[in-house]
Design a protein around this motif. Structure first.
Motif, mmCIF file in Angstrom:
data_model
loop_
_atom_site.group_PDB
_atom_site.id
_atom_site.type_symbol
_atom_site.label_atom_id
_atom_site.label_comp_id
_atom_site.label_asym_id
_atom_site.label_seq_id
_atom_site.Cartn_x
_atom_site.Cartn_y
_atom_site.Cartn_z
ATOM 1 N N ALA A 189 0.758 -1.162 0.116
ATOM 2 C CA ALA A 189 -0.028 -0.092 0.006
ATOM 3 C C ALA A 189 0.783 1.383 0.094
ATOM 4 O O ALA A 189 0.621 2.268 -0.817
ATOM 5 C CB ALA A 189 -0.975 0.085 1.252
ATOM 6 N N VAL A 190 1.982 1.210 0.735
ATOM 7 C CA VAL A 190 2.728 2.556 0.798
ATOM 8 C C VAL A 190 3.634 2.675 -0.640
ATOM 9 O O VAL A 190 3.734 3.772 -1.045
ATOM 10 C CB VAL A 190 3.856 2.414 1.956
ATOM 11 C CG1 VAL A 190 4.962 3.455 1.868
ATOM 12 C CG2 VAL A 190 3.144 2.424 3.575
ATOM 13 N N VAL A 191 3.992 1.412 -1.261
ATOM 14 C CA VAL A 191 4.706 1.480 -2.233
ATOM 15 C C VAL A 191 3.741 2.086 -3.538
ATOM 16 O O VAL A 191 3.953 2.963 -4.154
ATOM 17 C CB VAL A 191 5.049 0.217 -2.832
ATOM 18 C CG1 VAL A 191 5.771 -0.023 -4.384
ATOM 19 C CG2 VAL A 191 6.374 -0.149 -1.820
ATOM 20 N N ALA A 199 6.713 6.065 -12.437
ATOM 21 C CA ALA A 199 5.543 6.123 -11.327
ATOM 22 C C ALA A 199 4.462 4.937 -11.398
ATOM 23 O O ALA A 199 4.081 4.588 -10.353
ATOM 24 C CB ALA A 199 5.272 7.662 -11.280
ATOM 25 N N LEU A 200 4.128 4.907 -12.702
ATOM 26 C CA LEU A 200 3.213 4.019 -12.874
ATOM 27 C C LEU A 200 3.616 2.558 -12.631
ATOM 28 O O LEU A 200 2.869 1.706 -12.085
ATOM 29 C CB LEU A 200 2.542 3.940 -14.354
ATOM 30 C CG LEU A 200 1.525 2.952 -14.904
ATOM 31 C CD1 LEU A 200 0.302 3.576 -14.092
ATOM 32 C CD2 LEU A 200 1.193 3.334 -16.264
ATOM 33 N N PHE A 201 4.870 2.345 -13.099
ATOM 34 C CA PHE A 201 5.315 0.832 -12.773
ATOM 35 C C PHE A 201 5.498 0.782 -10.974
ATOM 36 O O PHE A 201 5.169 -0.412 -10.660
ATOM 37 C CB PHE A 201 6.853 0.761 -13.314
ATOM 38 C CG PHE A 201 7.631 -0.385 -13.022
ATOM 39 C CD1 PHE A 201 7.234 -1.689 -13.539
ATOM 40 C CD2 PHE A 201 8.771 -0.342 -12.093
ATOM 41 C CE1 PHE A 201 7.982 -2.651 -13.338
ATOM 42 C CE2 PHE A 201 9.140 -1.471 -11.663
ATOM 43 C CZ PHE A 201 8.767 -2.837 -12.257
ATOM 44 N N VAL A 202 5.903 1.537 -10.497
ATOM 45 C CA VAL A 202 5.901 1.556 -8.889
ATOM 46 C C VAL A 202 4.463 1.462 -8.447
ATOM 47 O O VAL A 202 4.332 0.530 -7.779
ATOM 48 C CB VAL A 202 6.626 2.841 -8.419
ATOM 49 C CG1 VAL A 202 6.464 2.843 -6.945
ATOM 50 C CG2 VAL A 202 7.933 2.868 -8.774
ATOM 51 N N SER A 203 3.529 1.989 -8.955
ATOM 52 C CA SER A 203 2.026 1.914 -8.584
ATOM 53 C C SER A 203 1.665 0.315 -8.512
ATOM 54 O O SER A 203 1.212 -0.155 -7.825
ATOM 55 C CB SER A 203 1.161 2.841 -9.129
ATOM 56 O OG SER A 203 -0.065 2.790 -8.545
ATOM 57 N N VAL A 204 1.918 -0.214 -9.800
ATOM 58 C CA VAL A 204 1.618 -1.465 -10.287
ATOM 59 C C VAL A 204 2.248 -2.309 -9.459
ATOM 60 O O VAL A 204 1.633 -3.254 -8.853
ATOM 61 C CB VAL A 204 1.770 -1.650 -11.737
ATOM 62 C CG1 VAL A 204 1.647 -3.169 -11.989
ATOM 63 C CG2 VAL A 204 0.828 -0.737 -12.468
ATOM 64 N N ILE A 205 3.657 -2.256 -9.039
ATOM 65 C CA ILE A 205 4.372 -3.054 -8.250
ATOM 66 C C ILE A 205 3.696 -3.276 -6.808
ATOM 67 O O ILE A 205 3.456 -4.306 -6.171
ATOM 68 C CB ILE A 205 5.889 -3.131 -7.975
ATOM 69 C CG1 ILE A 205 6.375 -3.029 -9.325
ATOM 70 C CG2 ILE A 205 6.301 -3.707 -7.068
ATOM 71 C CD1 ILE A 205 6.365 -4.391 -9.922
#
Length: 71
Positions: free
Chosen positions: A9-11, A53-59
């Motif tokens: 959730a934090v990531v 940022a989109l990649f980090v959100s998906v991870i």
């Protein structure tokens, strides 16, 4: 597995923060009244950050799903 959910959730929120920053940066660039080449150069930089940022959100979302499935 509860810890994995919270870390995910934090990531995910960090990625969302990056996406919001990109939206604000593009709005600021459009208001700056740059010429076509200057606006294009700034947008290319922001698009690269947006993809990261989109990649980090998906991870982060994947971590939450894995934590829920394993928990």
């Amino acid at each position: 597995m509860e810890m994995l959910i919270w870390i995910g959730a934090v990531v995910s929120l960090a990625g969302l923060g990056g996406i919001i920053w990109c939206i604000l940066a593009i709005a600021k660039a459009k208001r700056a009244g740059l010429d076509d080449a200057g606006l294009r150069a700034r947008l290319q930089r922001v698009v690269a950050i947006n993809l990261g940022a989109l990649f980090v959100s998906v991870i982060g979302l994947m971590m939450v799903v894995v934590g829920v499935l394993l928990g």
